[in-house]
Scaffold this motif. Sequence first.
Motif, PDB file in Angstrom:
ATOM      1  N   LYS A 235       3.387  -5.357   8.564  1.00  0.00           N
ATOM      2  CA  LYS A 235       2.194  -4.714   7.995  1.00  0.00           C
ATOM      3  C   LYS A 235       1.624  -5.615   6.914  1.00  0.00           C
ATOM      4  N   SER A 236       0.412  -5.375   6.538  1.00  0.00           N
ATOM      5  CA  SER A 236      -0.224  -6.189   5.520  1.00  0.00           C
ATOM      6  C   SER A 236       0.640  -6.258   4.249  1.00  0.00           C
TER       7      SER A 236
ATOM      8  N   GLU B  67      -0.210   5.624   2.043  1.00  0.00           N
ATOM      9  CA  GLU B  67      -0.550   5.151   3.391  1.00  0.00           C
ATOM     10  C   GLU B  67      -0.196   3.664   3.553  1.00  0.00           C
ATOM     11  N   LYS B  68      -0.468   2.871   2.491  1.00  0.00           N
ATOM     12  CA  LYS B  68      -0.237   1.438   2.591  1.00  0.00           C
ATOM     13  C   LYS B  68       1.209   1.041   2.315  1.00  0.00           C
TER      14      LYS B  68
ATOM     15  N   GLU C 258      -3.870   6.768  -0.721  1.00  0.00           N
ATOM     16  CA  GLU C 258      -4.025   5.411  -0.185  1.00  0.00           C
ATOM     17  C   GLU C 258      -2.761   4.581  -0.417  1.00  0.00           C
TER      18      GLU C 258
END
Length: 591
Positions: A169-170, A511-512, A508
């Motif tokens: 993932k990022s 989520e990240k 957020e």
Amino acid sequence: MLRSHTCGELRAEHVGDETTIIGWINAIRDHGGLRFVDLRDRYGCIQVTVSPDSLAGQSLDSLRSEQVLQVKGKVEARPDGMKNPRLDTGDVEVVAITATIIGDCPPLPFDPSGGDQVNEELRFQYRFIDMRRDEVRQRFQLRSDLQHAIRCHLHKQDFIDLETPILTKSTPEGARDFLVPSRLNPGEFYALPQSPQIFKQIFMVAGFDRYMQVVRCFRDEDLRADRQPEFTQLDIEMACVEESDVIALIEGLVVDVIRTVTGKEVATPFPSFSYADAMQRYGTDSPDLRSDLELVDVSDLVSQLGFKVFSSAIEEGGSVRAIRVPGGGAWSRKQIESLEDVVKNQGAGGLAWFKRTEDGTAGSISRFLQGEASSQLLDRVCMEVGDLCCLVADRSNKVVNGSLSFLRKELAIRLEQIEPGALEFCWVKEFPLFVEDEASGRPTPCHHPFTAPHPDDLERLEDEPLTVRALAYDLVLNGFEVAGGSIRIHQRELQERVFEAIGLNQEEAQEKFSFLLDALRYGAPPHGGIALGLDRLAMVLAGVDSIREMIAFPKTQRGTCLLTGAPGQVSGEQLSEVGLQLEESEPDESS
Ligand code: ASP
């Protein structure tokens, strides 16, 4: 057995022995009915005498540079006067009984003896030929030795070498991600890691308290001479440490590996500056300490001189800074004015200068240098007779600092302060936790969002985030940032406050980074770490100017690989397998 010896190992003690060697033809000398062939491999070079009989029907003229030749023959002593003291094998030669061209080679696309001067594109397109050159081979040997020494050092200190995913993932390091479409999950993408940052923190929560990895990282940025879209870093994380522990570990590591790889001794502790200090004294957060030139802020003094350029820069919130150039008074006007381009290239409007002479001052601003402020200026800059003073004024301190730090580099070269082979390390610490994002005006992490705020500044996190310092540190070598790291946030609440400060609300953030936030709830020890750019460190140690020289198959400024032609197009079938369709591209107007 295809070979019994390498081209570098035969010595006088082998005289009379039979040998079979394989190597590339380095040079051919005609010797009237015979050819002297220098045969080369990774280990060295040896002279071989080839006669027409040994070539089994082939003519001597079929021998060409860079063919691979297998020679079976006898080791003989070279007659006195024919020995070559420059070669380790120079006391002997191999007299071929049979010589077979086992790898033919057409005329070469470039002459490898042209060194690094050969067109870089050709060198990288035919990297396999380029890499046969001694100096290129030595660079990769150095790189390999460096990695080996690093692993040995860290292994002895209980570090465990762990791998982290490439399809992931990022991972936020402030660059753009490279994305990989997922065939099994159409419409979804992996990101290639910008660094293993979150994984290594999770290792700390898992109890692997000393982690290391030599790891490839990927950042989709515009390229410069010292950047590549994929690069290698030595990644380190340690639990139960403070900043000083990480710094001590890295100093010990760096000293040991440099001694092992180059034989050089580097003194510790390395000098250390706060970020604010480094900017003040050198105009940059990666100062090159091979030069002792420093910047001096003279804004308060020159504002009284009546020189409009200076006073208006200061009135508009900027500054005026100076560099004293010892002995620069002897430089001609033309030599001094050529320095102006250096600062103009960095956005400055121009360069002001004056010399201190026996009877006062001379130069572009000398007519303004009168009165008390002027003598204070001479004192503050420590101007002696025969010195030159260069000044830059701008309403942006970034421009003043940026242009003077470039000027400092140029002056160091002109003053011959850059000693070949010198290695000058320093630490820069107490970076700001955030910088202001130019587009949005929001604070964004200066390093990454997992960096711990300085405990003394914590109470300003919400109200004055841009004044908060970070427990972050960079290692600088000869003006290059070679490593950067920080103490991390290990309490979930504080991590959430930092996310808030950069504009990520709880949802957020969840989520990240739910996997990190979760991990921080389940018993996270204090921890910190660092990553050291291996390509860059190897570049400085090898004394070359570009990290492309230290990467076997580097990318160009446009991110292409000259050897393979990557990136390339893919078939419609491959695209539909991953659920993608290409937009019709606009015709390119530039072509
Ligand atoms: N992850 C950081 C980087 O790649 C290094 C660190 O903070 O350890 O720059």
